[in-house]
Design an enzyme around this catalytic site. Structure first.
Site, PDB file in Angstrom:
ATOM      1  N   ASP A 332     -16.055   3.842   5.350  1.00 47.18           N
ATOM      2  CA  ASP A 332     -15.395   2.554   5.228  1.00 47.18           C
ATOM      3  C   ASP A 332     -14.055   2.696   5.954  1.00 47.18           C
ATOM      4  O   ASP A 332     -13.546   3.806   6.087  1.00 47.18           O
ATOM      5  CB  ASP A 332     -15.180   2.226   3.748  1.00 47.18           C
ATOM      6  CG  ASP A 332     -14.406   0.943   3.551  1.00 47.18           C
ATOM      7  OD1 ASP A 332     -14.734  -0.051   4.220  1.00 47.18           O
ATOM      8  OD2 ASP A 332     -13.462   0.944   2.741  1.00 47.18           O
ATOM      9  N   ASP A 549     -13.871   3.749  -0.832  1.00 50.70           N
ATOM     10  CA  ASP A 549     -12.816   3.810  -1.846  1.00 50.70           C
ATOM     11  C   ASP A 549     -13.370   3.805  -3.264  1.00 50.70           C
ATOM     12  O   ASP A 549     -12.619   3.934  -4.221  1.00 50.70           O
ATOM     13  CB  ASP A 549     -11.806   2.680  -1.668  1.00 50.70           C
ATOM     14  CG  ASP A 549     -12.443   1.300  -1.804  1.00 50.70           C
ATOM     15  OD1 ASP A 549     -13.594   1.213  -2.270  1.00 50.70           O
ATOM     16  OD2 ASP A 549     -11.789   0.307  -1.464  1.00 50.70           O
ATOM     17  N   ASP A 553     -17.061  -0.471  -2.615  1.00 51.81           N
ATOM     18  CA  ASP A 553     -18.216   0.080  -1.914  1.00 51.81           C
ATOM     19  C   ASP A 553     -19.229   0.738  -2.836  1.00 51.81           C
ATOM     20  O   ASP A 553     -20.017   1.574  -2.395  1.00 51.81           O
ATOM     21  CB  ASP A 553     -17.737   1.103  -0.874  1.00 51.81           C
ATOM     22  CG  ASP A 553     -16.838   0.472   0.177  1.00 51.81           C
ATOM     23  OD1 ASP A 553     -17.246  -0.551   0.744  1.00 51.81           O
ATOM     24  OD2 ASP A 553     -15.742   0.995   0.408  1.00 51.81           O
TER      25      ASP A 553
END
Length: 655
Positions: A332, A549, A553
């Site tokens: 991410d 994180d 997610d």
């Protein structure tokens, strides 16, 4: 050593001294047997007891049974030889039990040392919490007894026992036990603190926000303590192997003791019972699988402990093993490769909104000198966006509020509607304000500015009319590029970055970091689809790790072969959703975790090959009468000690 280990140590010394003394005693026959039974029972009574209990409970084939049969058999053969005028193998029988106990003691001390090292590395469990009485005195209570909302006092040098918010005081916190980093963290009134940190300087009064059982320290300790429950495939293989291997060698030893002698009798030769029974007993001692059964779990345990010291929490040895096969790493962007610290770098107002603001009386105010001043259209745009985003905890929302720089009057905001992956709409000061990305504008049928700079764009519409955009830039972490390079050096085939940001911003960040592939403008569901595509591309012996994180997610973390939560200090969602938790914001820790896992797996395979190889050679030698009982002792105890020493190397990690 523990009290129990010291007791075994004293028994070993006593048995060894007696065995040496008996070597010089001129005794024969049954007197010699009785004398040797003294050191034998001193050193081996607990092994005999365990073997007997195992037989009674139907769990016959274990190392205690092997040692009992081998040594009792040696003592009985000694009686037979003494009766036939030969010297009995009493000393060998005692020696087998003696050296086996030495190996067991060494293994117990080694495991205890590993556990103490891990306990020291994760020494974050608080012993008490301070509650202030009516007269100002402090009472120490069990953290489990502290209710949510209670104000506790943490003095300098004490651990914070429960998560909470500072209501009074400021200090510096040592978070090294959680993150593996020595850099202290500053905290002041209003700041959130988590359990497990050590208060270095000032006195803090903290209002607890959760119970001790739900606090960060409890979750982390539970994670480490239960990591052994999730076994690696190698561990499961060794467990199954020992389950079939032990009875197989027992029956083989029985066949070795009987079949050759019977064949000799059938052919008219002397049976040679004693010769083949000695070989069978030697065979039993050699075959004991202690080295594998002990060293393999200890290797994984050491690897998890070594990772914990660096602020890397692994939920089980199965994930540590899987990490070694990682060939695809998907990141991410926000908060993972970038700091997630956004700053407003540009405010662009549409001409129509500019004219509206200039004509609106509510945008005027009184300056300090009493003069009437008008609020700039750009300031008004930031104000409306900040109010619309006031209920969100997203980093972009926080950056808008910081750019506004004034206290938010929540009474001015109503009818807030947040749309995942798009933005938010709200009624602010009687105006309908929509703030979000281009998807939000398209869903509302509002035309927007497309050619903007590099960064995250927040488009703003007021009362259905496009008002302009606010450009927000994120800061790339200084370790991110080095982390990508380290992963490639570690054999990772492809690095991928997934983000909801615009294409231009995403490609700019990916180019700076030299990420192999980037996919932008993704909704949360799109990230799952992107990972599904990558999973379909890899081979069966390759794993894909997703690094996020741990909050937004969670679906992707769960879908990847290995979910890695980055910067998850104090995040419940990260600890729950991920398989591996990196307790700080350093992406370099992922390459370190892969290095730890590969070192651990290498040591595991070294022990398997070494132990099985030595045993195979010695078993063949024992079956043909070449290996005696002393070689058998080395093949059992010696190999176990060397394997345990090798396994302890997993605890040592070079950052």
């Amino acid at each position: 050593m523990t009290k129990k280990q010291k007791k075994v140590f004293y028994r070993i010394i006593a048995a060894a001294v007696l065995m040496v003394m008996l070597h010089f005693v001129p005794a024969e026959g049954y007197l010699r047997l009785v004398l040797y039974l003294v050191p034998y029972l001193i050193i081996g009574y607990d092994i005999l007891r365990k073997a007997a209990l195992g037989i009674l409970h139907g769990e016959v084939f274990d190392e205690n049974f092997l040692m009992a049969v081998a040594t009792v058999g040696a003592m009985l053969l000694g009686v037979y030889h003494e009766a036939n005028g030969m010297e009995g193998e009493f000393a060998e029988g005692v020696a087998v039990m003696l050296f086996y106990q030495i190996g067991e003691l060494f293994q117990a001390v080694a495991v205890g040392k590993s556990r103490r090292n891990i306990s020291a590395l994760m020494d974050i469990r608080p012993d008490y919490a301070n509650i202030e009485g009516e007269n100002g005195s402090l009472e120490q209570v069990d953290p489990d007894e502290v209710e949510v909302g209670t104000v506790i006092v943490v003095q300098p040098g004490e651990k914070i026992p429960i998560d909470g918010v500072v209501v009074e005081g400021s200090s510096t916190l040592n978070t090294s036990a959680l993150t593996g980093e020595s850099v202290p963290r500053e905290v002041e009134t209003g700041g959130e603190v988590i359990s497990g940190c050590v208060n270095i300087s000032g006195l803090l009064r903290i209002r607890t926000t959760r119970e001790f059982g739900e606090s960060t320290v409890s979750k982390i300790l539970d994670l480490v303590e239960n990591s052994s429950m999730k076994k690696a495939r190698t561990e499961n293989f060794i467990t199954k192997f020992a389950r079939y291997y032990t009875p197989a060698v027992c029956y083989s030893a029985l066949a070795l003791a009987i079949v050759p002698s019977v064949m000799n009798l059938l052919m008219g030769n002397p049976a040679g019972w004693s010769t083949w029974i000695i070989r069978a007993l030697t065979f039993l001692v050699i075959s004991c699988p202690c080295a594998l059964v002990i060293s393999i779990p200890l290797s994984f345990f050491g690897g998890i402990g070594g990772a914990s010291a660096c602020g890397i929490l692994v939920k089980g040895s199965n994930y540590l093993e899987a990490l070694a096969l990682t060939r695809y790493v998907v990141f991410d962007k926000t908060g993972t490769l970038t700091r997630g610290v956004f700053q407003v770098t540009q405010v662009q107002v549409s001409p129509e909104f500019g004219r509206t603001v200039s004509a609106a009386p509510e945008t005027a105010g009184i300056a300090e000198d009493g003069a009437l001043v008008e609020k700039l259209p750009s300031a008004r745009l930031v104000e409306l966006a900040a109010y619309a985003e006031s209920y969100s905890n997203h980093p972009i929302s926080k950056s808008l509020r910081e750019a506004y720089g004034q206290e938010i009057d929540m009474s001015k905001v109503s009818r807030v509607e947040e749309t995942g992956g798009r933005g938010v709409s709200a009624l602010v000061d009687g105006h309908t304000v929509a703030a979000g990305n281009f998807r939000l504008m398209e869903s509302l049928g509002i035309s927007y500015e497309k050619n903007v700079g590099i960064g995250t764009v927040v488009h703003v519409a007021v009362d259905g009319i496009y008002a302009g955009y606010i450009l927000i830039s994120d800061v790339i972490k200084e370790q991110s590029r080095e982390a990508i390079a380290a992963l490639k050096a570690a054999g990772v085939k492809k690095t991928v970055m997934l983000t909801g940001d615009g294409k231009k911003t995403a490609e700019h960040v990916a180019g700076l970091l030299q990420v192999d592939e980037v996919r932008s403008e993704l909704l949360p569901g799109d990230k799952v689809e992107a990972v599904e595509i990558l999973l379909a591309q890899k081979s069966g012996r390759e794993n894909l790790a997703f690094v996020g994180d741990g909050i937004n997610d969670a679906p992707v973390l769960s879908r990847a072969d290995i979910g890695v939560a980055m910067g998850a200090l104090g995040s419940d969602a990260a600890i729950e959703a991920a398989d591996i938790v990196l307790m700080d914001d350093n992406p370099m820790k992922l390459a370190l975790a892969i290095r730890i896992s590969r070192k651990c797996l290498r040591i595991v395979y070294e022990n398997i090959v070494f132990a099985l190889g030595i045993k195979a050679v010695c078993l063949v030698l024992g079956a043909f009468g070449i290996a005696n009982m002393w070689i058998a002792i080395f093949a059992d105890v010696g190999v176990m000690v060397l394997a345990v020493l090798n396994a302890i190397r997993c605890l040592k990690v070079r950052p």
